[in-house]
Motif scaffolding. Structure first.
Motif, PDB file in Angstrom:
ATOM      1  N   ILE A   1       0.827  -1.059   0.085  1.00 32.72           N
ATOM      2  CA  ILE A   1      -0.361   0.158   0.044  1.00 32.72           C
ATOM      3  C   ILE A   1       1.044   1.259   0.328  1.00 32.72           C
ATOM      4  CG2 ILE A   1      -1.811   1.260   1.374  1.00 32.72           C
ATOM      5  CD1 ILE A   1      -2.330  -1.609   2.599  1.00 32.72           C
ATOM      6  N   ARG A   2       1.971   1.235   1.042  1.00 29.25           N
ATOM      7  CA  ARG A   2       3.114   2.493   0.866  1.00 29.25           C
ATOM      8  C   ARG A   2       3.809   2.419  -0.638  1.00 29.25           C
ATOM      9  NH1 ARG A   2       7.694   1.793   3.003  1.00 29.25           N
ATOM     10  NH2 ARG A   2       7.639   0.261   4.259  1.00 29.25           N
ATOM     11  N   LYS A   3       4.069   1.647  -1.154  1.00 28.89           N
ATOM     12  CA  LYS A   3       4.958   1.772  -2.612  1.00 28.89           C
ATOM     13  C   LYS A   3       3.579   2.378  -3.538  1.00 28.89           C
ATOM     14  CE  LYS A   3       8.723   0.381  -1.024  1.00 28.89           C
ATOM     15  NZ  LYS A   3       9.762   1.181  -0.683  1.00 28.89           N
ATOM     16  N   TRP A   4       2.447   1.269  -3.272  1.00 26.62           N
ATOM     17  CA  TRP A   4       1.563   2.496  -4.430  1.00 26.62           C
ATOM     18  C   TRP A   4       1.268   3.739  -4.633  1.00 26.62           C
ATOM     19  CZ3 TRP A   4      -3.518   3.506  -2.807  1.00 26.62           C
ATOM     20  CH2 TRP A   4      -4.363   3.709  -4.093  1.00 26.62           C
TER      21      TRP A   4
ATOM     22  N   GLN B   1       3.019   5.747  -3.268  1.00 23.67           N
ATOM     23  CA  GLN B   1       4.516   6.764  -3.164  1.00 23.67           C
ATOM     24  C   GLN B   1       5.252   7.106  -5.054  1.00 23.67           C
ATOM     25  OE1 GLN B   1       7.847   5.392  -0.955  1.00 23.67           O
ATOM     26  NE2 GLN B   1       7.177   5.622   0.989  1.00 23.67           N
ATOM     27  N   ALA B   2       4.575   5.967  -5.489  1.00 29.34           N
ATOM     28  CA  ALA B   2       4.225   5.579  -6.867  1.00 29.34           C
ATOM     29  C   ALA B   2       2.929   6.222  -7.102  1.00 29.34           C
ATOM     30  CB  ALA B   2       4.830   3.907  -7.661  1.00 29.34           C
ATOM     31  N   LEU B   3       1.612   7.066  -6.756  1.00 26.58           N
ATOM     32  CA  LEU B   3       0.678   7.682  -8.126  1.00 26.58           C
ATOM     33  C   LEU B   3       1.185   9.629  -8.156  1.00 26.58           C
ATOM     34  CD1 LEU B   3      -2.148   6.481  -5.312  1.00 26.58           C
ATOM     35  CD2 LEU B   3      -1.732   6.194  -7.929  1.00 26.58           C
ATOM     36  N   PRO B   4       0.893   9.488  -8.529  1.00 17.68           N
ATOM     37  CA  PRO B   4       1.338  11.313  -9.451  1.00 17.68           C
ATOM     38  C   PRO B   4       0.397  12.205  -8.342  1.00 17.68           C
ATOM     39  CG  PRO B   4       0.974  10.121 -11.541  1.00 17.68           C
ATOM     40  CD  PRO B   4      -0.386   9.231 -10.012  1.00 17.68           C
ATOM     41  N   PRO B   5       1.129  13.370  -7.923  1.00 18.21           N
ATOM     42  CA  PRO B   5       0.568  14.365  -6.883  1.00 18.21           C
ATOM     43  C   PRO B   5      -0.844  14.411  -7.234  1.00 18.21           C
ATOM     44  CG  PRO B   5       2.691  14.842  -7.548  1.00 18.21           C
ATOM     45  CD  PRO B   5       2.684  13.826  -8.689  1.00 18.21           C
ATOM     46  N   ASP B   6      -0.761  15.188  -7.997  1.00 15.33           N
ATOM     47  CA  ASP B   6      -2.678  14.822  -8.597  1.00 15.33           C
ATOM     48  C   ASP B   6      -3.382  14.004  -7.914  1.00 15.33           C
ATOM     49  OD1 ASP B   6      -1.196  13.602 -11.085  1.00 15.33           O
ATOM     50  OD2 ASP B   6      -2.629  14.024 -11.912  1.00 15.33           O
ATOM     51  N   LYS B   7      -3.499  12.499  -8.335  1.00 16.63           N
ATOM     52  CA  LYS B   7      -4.128  11.313  -8.084  1.00 16.63           C
ATOM     53  C   LYS B   7      -3.774  11.234  -6.445  1.00 16.63           C
ATOM     54  CE  LYS B   7      -3.722   9.166 -12.209  1.00 16.63           C
ATOM     55  NZ  LYS B   7      -3.269   7.937 -12.826  1.00 16.63           N
ATOM     56  N   GLN B   8      -3.307  11.641  -6.026  1.00 16.67           N
ATOM     57  CA  GLN B   8      -3.044  11.396  -4.536  1.00 16.67           C
ATOM     58  C   GLN B   8      -3.848  12.056  -4.024  1.00 16.67           C
ATOM     59  OE1 GLN B   8       0.629  11.865  -3.126  1.00 16.67           O
ATOM     60  NE2 GLN B   8       1.483  10.291  -3.355  1.00 16.67           N
ATOM     61  N   GLU B   9      -4.519  13.270  -4.449  1.00 19.86           N
ATOM     62  CA  GLU B   9      -5.089  15.032  -3.591  1.00 19.86           C
ATOM     63  C   GLU B   9      -6.470  14.420  -4.126  1.00 19.86           C
ATOM     64  OE1 GLU B   9      -3.919  17.831  -2.376  1.00 19.86           O
ATOM     65  OE2 GLU B   9      -2.268  16.545  -1.228  1.00 19.86           O
ATOM     66  N   LEU B  10      -6.773  14.053  -5.596  1.00 26.56           N
ATOM     67  CA  LEU B  10      -8.103  12.952  -5.509  1.00 26.56           C
ATOM     68  C   LEU B  10      -8.657  12.442  -4.955  1.00 26.56           C
ATOM     69  CD1 LEU B  10     -10.044  13.303  -8.638  1.00 26.56           C
ATOM     70  CD2 LEU B  10      -9.102  11.868  -9.339  1.00 26.56           C
TER      71      LEU B  10
ATOM     72  N   THR C   1      -0.318  -3.395   9.490  1.00 28.99           N
ATOM     73  CA  THR C   1      -0.136  -3.292   8.409  1.00 28.99           C
ATOM     74  C   THR C   1      -0.708  -1.419   8.450  1.00 28.99           C
ATOM     75  OG1 THR C   1      -1.977  -5.021   7.758  1.00 28.99           O
ATOM     76  CG2 THR C   1      -2.308  -3.523   6.488  1.00 28.99           C
ATOM     77  N   LEU C   2      -1.396  -0.825   8.747  1.00 26.60           N
ATOM     78  CA  LEU C   2      -0.898   0.143   9.376  1.00 26.60           C
ATOM     79  C   LEU C   2       0.046   0.807   9.246  1.00 26.60           C
ATOM     80  CD1 LEU C   2      -4.303   0.941  11.392  1.00 26.60           C
ATOM     81  CD2 LEU C   2      -3.950   1.645   8.743  1.00 26.60           C
ATOM     82  N   ILE C   3       1.390   0.271  10.348  1.00 26.41           N
ATOM     83  CA  ILE C   3       2.633   1.123  10.536  1.00 26.41           C
ATOM     84  C   ILE C   3       3.230   0.415   9.088  1.00 26.41           C
ATOM     85  CG2 ILE C   3       4.582   0.222  11.791  1.00 26.41           C
ATOM     86  CD1 ILE C   3       2.561  -0.368  14.147  1.00 26.41           C
ATOM     87  N   TRP C   4       2.808  -0.478   8.531  1.00 25.89           N
ATOM     88  CA  TRP C   4       4.362  -1.346   7.408  1.00 25.89           C
ATOM     89  C   TRP C   4       3.701   0.711   6.126  1.00 25.89           C
ATOM     90  CZ3 TRP C   4       8.606  -2.850   6.382  1.00 25.89           C
ATOM     91  CH2 TRP C   4       8.982  -3.900   7.247  1.00 25.89           C
ATOM     92  N   ALA C   5       1.781   0.815   6.775  1.00 24.97           N
ATOM     93  CA  ALA C   5       1.502   1.791   5.215  1.00 24.97           C
ATOM     94  C   ALA C   5       2.194   2.999   5.501  1.00 24.97           C
ATOM     95  CB  ALA C   5      -0.254   1.054   5.553  1.00 24.97           C
ATOM     96  N   VAL C   6       2.122   3.453   6.670  1.00 26.71           N
ATOM     97  CA  VAL C   6       2.091   4.971   7.188  1.00 26.71           C
ATOM     98  C   VAL C   6       2.865   4.985   7.081  1.00 26.71           C
ATOM     99  CG1 VAL C   6       1.714   6.697   8.546  1.00 26.71           C
ATOM    100  CG2 VAL C   6      -0.246   4.442   7.986  1.00 26.71           C
ATOM    101  N   PHE C   7       4.365   4.439   8.083  1.00 26.81           N
ATOM    102  CA  PHE C   7       6.033   4.583   7.726  1.00 26.81           C
ATOM    103  C   PHE C   7       6.392   4.534   6.907  1.00 26.81           C
ATOM    104  CE2 PHE C   7       6.497   4.210  12.590  1.00 26.81           C
ATOM    105  CZ  PHE C   7       5.483   4.299  12.709  1.00 26.81           C
ATOM    106  N   PRO C   8       6.742   5.751   6.299  1.00 29.64           N
ATOM    107  CA  PRO C   8       8.160   6.454   5.379  1.00 29.64           C
ATOM    108  C   PRO C   8       8.620   5.158   4.643  1.00 29.64           C
ATOM    109  CG  PRO C   8       8.510   7.444   6.838  1.00 29.64           C
ATOM    110  CD  PRO C   8       7.363   6.708   7.455  1.00 29.64           C
ATOM    111  N   ARG C   9       9.788   4.581   5.692  1.00 37.07           N
ATOM    112  CA  ARG C   9      10.800   3.720   5.583  1.00 37.07           C
ATOM    113  C   ARG C   9      10.667   2.622   5.816  1.00 37.07           C
ATOM    114  NH1 ARG C   9      13.675   8.380   6.651  1.00 37.07           N
ATOM    115  NH2 ARG C   9      14.665   7.625   8.199  1.00 37.07           N
ATOM    116  N   ASP C  10      11.159   1.821   5.516  1.00 36.88           N
ATOM    117  CA  ASP C  10      11.396   0.188   5.864  1.00 36.88           C
ATOM    118  C   ASP C  10      11.966   0.293   7.681  1.00 36.88           C
ATOM    119  OD1 ASP C  10       9.966  -0.853   3.816  1.00 36.88           O
ATOM    120  OD2 ASP C  10      11.527  -1.934   3.249  1.00 36.88           O
TER     121      ASP C  10
END
Length: 373
Positions: free
Chosen positions: A7-10, A12-21, A194-203
């Motif tokens: 979820i985190r990698k997905w 982070q790979a999204l463009p900024p406009d799609k993240q805002e959407l 799951t939340l920890i690995w999704a929200v924290f920015p680095r492994d």
């Protein structure tokens, strides 16, 4: 971990406009999301609520995720593992330690047949040649006593109180209850993991968060619950021992003996909240509060009167004598060697013994000493 990291990698790979959407979409549907989470939480709560069971012995509600048949099947695997571990170490039935254990345990069974589960359980005694001070009873009724225990107990009354405690664990289904609590905690851990690995920015941060979460669950929920079960087994075990006409006053003396052994040997004592078991001091204090009721239960069962000599007082006076002898030896050593005092870094044995918890009031000791004089 894989789901949260994906979820985190997905994200982070999204463009900024799609993240805002996506953020805007979630804000517009926040009440629907909250409702969905609440509905799911309610279903989970109902599932666990339907697995609550009332103990026929204590009347306490407990979580049991396993049926008795399922847990006995699981216990059988553990039993086979224990047999393999202690292979070639079992004492024969003709050994005095085995005969003593069998006799004491038979008394507990015979006098407690009215307790739910006692008559239905197929009890079996196993005495193992092992220096560890330990005894345990498996959910299938297999009783294991390690020979190291016989070096720690002073008499059959103390042995009966220990076996009553272990027997209580089995009758109260503490193994199944603790396994159920672990399953619940594991489920909650998975959600937060799951939340920890999704929200924290680095492994690396996620690994740290995961470690902190595991320690919080361990020390805030798992070990306190284990200590709670130990205290309950102390209470019920004392009742079992009282009905078997045991001198229940010996129960707290046993834990004082263990404490003395630790202090004199200099064994490091970890704080109670780090342990799965209550501290010896806590157990002594708790058992002393329960002993009057246990004595009353013993009388109601028609047991012979207890000796007027309280083993707790005997133990305390014995320690006082040890203290006096130790002081005399130190004084003699100081005079003979011409040393005024021991080095600062060396703690005298008298100071060590003085840290032993007091279980008899000073007035009682004084009156007893006066009587002896």
């Amino acid at each position: 971990m894989l789901l949260g990291r994906s979820i985190r990698k997905w994200w982070q790979a999204l463009p900024p406009d799609k993240q805002e959407l996506l953020k805007d979409t979630m804000k517009r549907n926040r009440w629907s999301i909250v409702l969905g989470i609440c509905s799911l939480s309610s279903l989970i709560a109902i599932y666990f609520w339907t697995h609550l069971d009332k103990s026929p012995i204590t009347g306490r509600n407990r979580l049991l995720m396993f049926s008795k048949r399922q847990f006995l099947q699981l216990a059988e695997f553990e039993y086979q593992s224990v047999l393999e571990n202690y292979k070639d170490k079992f004492l024969p039935v003709t050994d005095p330690m085995y005969e003593t254990t069998q006799f004491v345990f038979n008394q507990l069974i015979e006098k407690n047949k009215d307790i739910p589960g006692v008559s239905e359980t197929k009890w079996s005694i196993n005495v193992v040649e092992d220096p560890e001070i330990n005894a345990f009873v498996m959910p299938n009724g297999q009783v294991f006593v390690l020979t190291g225990l016989f070096k720690a107990v002073a008499d059959s009354d103390q042995l009966a109180c220990i076996l009553g405690h272990e027997m209580a664990h089995c009758l109260l289904a503490h193994g199944a209850e603790h396994a159920s609590i672990i399953q619940l905690l594991d489920f909650v851990s998975l959600v937060f993991l799951t939340l920890i690995w999704a929200v924290f920015p680095r492994d690396s941060l996620a690994v740290l968060g995961q470690w902190i979460q595991s320690k919080l669950i361990q020390y805030m929920f798992d070990r306190p619950y284990s200590r709670k079960l130990e205290i309950e087994a102390d209470e019920v075990g004392l009742r079992l021992a009282a009905k078997a006409c045991t001198d229940v006053r010996a129960s707290s003396v046993y834990w004082q003996q263990l404490e003395l052994m630790k202090i004199v040997s200099g064994t490091f004592q970890i704080p109670e909240w780090f342990s799965t078991h209550p501290s010896n001091d806590h157990r002594v204090e708790h058992l002393d509060k329960l002993i009057p009721k246990a004595i009353k239960l013993r009388e109601d069962c028609g047991c012979p009167s207890l000796s007027s000599v309280d083993p707790r007082l005997v133990f305390r006076l014995s320690v006082q004598e040890m203290l006096k002898l130790s002081k005399k030896k130190e004084e003699s050593f100081s005079i003979d060697s011409g040393i005024k005092q021991l080095p600062q870094y060396h703690e005298p044995r008298t100071a060590i013994i003085e840290r032993l918890p007091t279980v008899v009031s000073v007035q009682a000791l004084q009156s007893t000493q006066n009587t002896h004089k």
